[in-house]
Design a protein around this motif. Structure first.
Motif: not given
Lengths: 289, 605
Positions: B5, B7, B12, B24, B26, B36, B67, B69, B76, B78, B528
């Motif tokens: 995902l 993001w 954020k 959220a 997407c 997203v 979150w 998800l 995730v 970013e 992440r």
């Protein structure tokens, strides 16, 4: 499991198949041949003394031919004689020989027909001024040294085999000697005549003349006479005695050496089956009885 | 099924009140991962039907810190959304500043290796990632489309990629005057291209090959090609601008994604960079030219005096000294007198002739001053590169006689070596068999032997003389070659410096991506990662120069040169081979004007 090296022996069970060819086989066969040649060499028997002496004599004749270059040079340079009559004489002699040998030696005569003679003559005529000036600037001493060393190289390059392949090293060195010496001469005619005579005497004559004792005697007499004339009879006696020593004593010594001390050409004395002693030892023990 | 995902960072950081329920949303197009788009309050979304390609991907209840998800989210990633109006974008491969057809890969030269390494089987398939990056690159456009589709959600969103400045520029763009000025500029460049196109073709004509002969003509040709390429570049840039602007008009996402699926940013931005680089370099050139011109004009007398001594000393006195000394036993080496004096007389005559005809006239101090002032004025108008190339041409014209001597002595030496080697073969009783390309034994006749030997001896004795002449003139020629190469490298530096790319790198690193980096972010719940942009490394920007230096080193500083010197082969500057590396930002064939015209009209219609 390492295999033992293959031996050329019958009736020995080895790890190799029956049709195995050892890679070293050719080398071994060659050494075998060499050893055979060596063992059958004609130089190893006293009865071949005359043959050996004859070959020594031929070598001596070729050196004599070489010395003729220097004699002719001295004739032109030192005595300042006109070379033209000598040239004409030599040319006439050579062409007569050529004509008479036309049927005997067709292979050689075919090579030297009229066309090539004319070409060579004219080429030499054209190139003589160039040749004359080639080493003009060098000092005389270096010229004498240079010609000495070149003569040595020329003698070592002379080959006396029956079937002369076109190995040109000797001719080149001859021409180098002539060129080096020719730069000392003063006029173009002299250079041309010198070159011409040298080529005829050293290149053509040995191919035309069948060496016989008569001719050898004549040439020897001529050379020694000239030497006496130039250098005096002391030198003649000296050279003559050296020559006699050379021609009488040396062959015996040579044969003796061949029989007893001849070095094996390959250094392969480590084969324990083939020979017991190394190459520097005498083959038969020499006992001082 | 697990997926990643993506993001965006700004979502954020946005502050929502803690007791709101957030959702959220997407977007996922065909073949991409989920990205997203926006975070909205649950109250807005409730009751509304979210259609594909959008979907709900996560929920945060009020009071929760993290979150929740949907199932299947493995990690995730970013990222900071690139602002496409500011020309930022991500790219997996480094963007190429040279045209793709001219890209030179200096490392791999083995064809078989290329075949293996480019086979699909050995590739890591990253089409999915590429498509996702394409989606990310147009993040704000997709966000706008989303808001257009669901106008209800648009009010709470404060995201916009345009700042005040951007909005002003947009207003300006709409202005009619601006459009007319743009069109006028375009037509002016097209008319320029009408002249420069045939001129460039003529200069590159195979029979005359003028470009190879003179540095000035090469410089003129380069400028012509750049001018001819301008309209094409301008069209390509504007075409992409119009597609970008037309983005929000797409009703259906299928259409939009079709158009955007091709890697538009990485096709279009290099053109933009190249175009502005060329323009900037030309302006730089002219300013350098003005500096150079004023410098020359100010110090013209000193420069004229220096040039006078240099030309007279190097091209005349030194040469004469060397030639005379060659005839009289240089360094005590005894050369063949006749040949040496003949050659020396010949060369001396040529030196005197060239001196009296043009060197003396050119190197007279007042003539030199006139030349310097002319060059200074030209450089103010046409640029420093033009002045430098004029200098090179002047110098090579003045040193024509040296090149001539080098040619003669080199040919003599080469022939002599050839003849000697084949006569040496004759010496050993061998001959070169042309049919089988090897040396075989041959039975020569006696007259051939004698004649060959005679000639061989003559040549051997004449070799030191020829060698002495050859080596002294080769040293002169090499000195001139070094000067020429230095000047030409300076010109190429001025012509093709990647100034624009360097400044972009300093100003905003995200505008010239050289790849992607993923950084691990420590977190408790799931994996992440942070997506970062790697800017184009400086070494890659200077790659054509590195190639050029390598070629110069290969041609002129390696054992090849020594080989050529010994064998007597020519050593020259082959401009085409050497500097073609630097033409990598220009197309190899100039674009046809008719095609250009047709495409313009197609665009307008």
């Amino acid at each position: 499991m390492e295999k033992k090296p293959w031996k050329r022996l019958l009736w020995l069970k080895q790890d190799y198949p029956d049709n195995y060819t050892d890679p070293n086989f050719i080398k071994k066969a060659e050494t075998f041949h060499k050893r055979l040649n060596f063992l059958n060499s004609p130089y190893k028997h006293e009865s071949n003394y005359f043959k050996v002496r004859y070959e020594f004599f031929q070598f001596y004749q070729s050196i004599l031919n070489v010395s003729s270059i220097f004699l002719i040079f001295a004739y032109i340079y030192y005595y300042k004689q006109d070379p033209l009559p000598l040239t004409i004489v030599v040319t006439v002699v050579v062409s007569c020989l050529l004509m008479s040998k036309k049927h005997d030696n067709p292979l050689f005569v075919r090579l030297l027909n009229l066309k090539s003679v004319i070409i060579i003559t004219f080429a030499m005529l054209t190139l003589t001024p160039v040749l004359k000036s080639l080493s003009k600037t060098t000092a005389s001493d270096s010229i004498w040294t240079l010609s000495f060393w070149l003569t040595l190289m020329y003698i070592s390059a002379l080959s006396n085999t029956k079937d002369k392949k076109s190995s040109n090293v000797s001719t080149n060195l001859l021409l180098a000697v002539v060129t080096a010496l020719a730069s000392r001469l003063s006029s173009t005619t002299e250079v041309f005549c010198f070159l011409y005579i040298c080529i005829q005497v050293n290149v053509l004559l040995p191919n035309l003349i069948v060496p016989s004792y008569l001719l050898a005697l004549i040439s020897n007499i001529i050379v020694y006479a000239v030497i006496t004339q130039i250098l005096g009879w002391h030198y003649t006696i000296l050279i003559l005695s050296t020559f006699l020593l050379y021609i009488i004593v040396l062959p015996h010594w040579f044969i003796y050496w061949q029989i007893n001390y001849r070095m094996l050409e390959d250094g392969d004395g480590r084969d324990e089956k083939d020979c017991l002693i190394t190459s520097w030892d005498a083959k038969r023990p020499v006992l001082n009885c | 099924m697990s997926f990643c995902l993506f993001w965006p960072d700004h979502l954020k950081e946005r502050r929502f009140s803690d007791d709101d329920d957030l959702i959220a949303i997407c977007i996922a197009l065909k073949g991409t991962d989920r990205v997203v788009l926006d975070i909205l309050r649950e109250g807005l979304v409730r009751g509304c039907d979210i259609e594909s390609p959008y979907s709900i991907v996560g929920v945060r209840k009020g009071g929760d810190s993290g979150w929740r998800l949907i199932d299947g989210v493995d990690c995730v990633v970013e990222f900071k959304a690139p602002r496409s109006t500011m020309l930022e974008f991500f790219s997996l491969e480094p963007i190429s500043l040279s045209l793709p057809e001219k890209r030179m890969d200096s490392k791999v030269s083995n064809v078989n290796f290329i075949k293996i390494s480019e086979n699909k089987r050995y590739f890591n398939d990253n089409t999915r990632f590429k498509r996702t990056l394409g989606l990310i690159n147009f993040y704000y456009t997709y966000l706008m489309a989303f808001h257009k589709k669901y106008p209800r959600f648009a009010e709470s969103s404060l995201t916009s990629d345009k700042n005040i400045f951007g909005m002003m520029i947009d207003l300006l763009r709409l202005n009619l005057v601006y459009q007319w000025v743009g069109k006028g500029f375009f037509y002016i460049t097209v008319s320029f291209a009408l002249i420069t196109n045939p001129l460039s073709k003529f200069l590159n004509w195979n029979l005359l090959n003028l470009v190879n002969k003179s540095a000035t003509i090469q410089q003129i040709d380069l400028r012509c090609q750049q001018f001819s390429y301008f309209p094409v570049q301008y069209l390509r840039i504007n075409e992409n601008v119009s597609i970008r602007k037309a983005m929000p008009r797409f009703k259906n996402y299928a259409e939009a994604s079709e158009g955007l699926r091709k890697d538009l940013p990485s096709n279009y931005y290099p053109d933009y960079i190249r175009f502005y680089n060329t323009v900037w370099l030309m302006l730089n050139d002219i300013s350098f030219g003005m500096i150079l011109g004023s410098f020359l004009l100010q110090y013209s007398t000193q420069i004229a005096n220096f040039a006078h001594t240099f030309i007279n000393g190097y091209l005349y006195s030194l040469l004469k000294l060397v030639t005379i000394s060659l005839a009289h036993n240089p360094f005590g080496i005894k050369l063949n007198e006749e040949l040496a004096s003949f050659l020396s007389e010949l060369f001396l005559w040529i030196i005197e002739f060239s001196y009296s005809v043009f060197i003396k006239r050119v190197s007279a101090v007042d003539n030199l001053t006139k030349i310097i002032s002319a060059v200074a004025n030209l450089s103010c108008i046409f640029g420093a590169t033009f002045a430098l190339s004029l200098l090179i041409d002047c110098f090579s014209f003045l040193s024509l006689h040296i090149r001539f001597f080098y040619l003669i002595s080199r040919k003599l030496y080469h022939w002599q070596l050839n003849i000697m080697s084949s006569l040496f073969n004759l010496f050993c009783g061998k001959k070169f068999n042309v049919l089988r390309n090897r040396v075989d034994h041959h039975n020569f006749e006696i007259d051939q032997l004698l004649l060959g030997t005679l000639l061989f001896i003559i040549l051997v004795f004449l070799l030191p003389t020829v060698l002495a002449f050859y080596s002294s003139y080769t040293i002169f020629q090499l000195g001139m070659l070094t000067l020429e190469i230095i000047f030409e490298s300076t010109i190429s530096l001025l012509n093709h410096f990647p100034l624009f790319a360097l400044l972009l790198r300093i100003k905003d690193r995200r505008r010239i991506p050289g790849g992607i980096a993923l950084r691990y972010n420590d977190s408790d719940d799931i994996l992440r990662l942070k997506l970062l942009n790697k800017p184009l490394p400086v070494s890659l920007m200077f790659q054509p120069f590195a190639l050029l230096m390598k070629q110069i080193k290969y041609n002129y500083c390696s054992s090849i040169i020594v080989n050529k010197l010994i064998k007597g082969l020519p050593i020259t500057v082959d401009r085409n081979k050497l500097y073609q590396v630097l033409y990598s930002s220009l197309p190899s064939k100039p674009i046809n004007i008719e095609d250009l015209y047709n495409s313009t009209h197609k665009k307008n219609n």
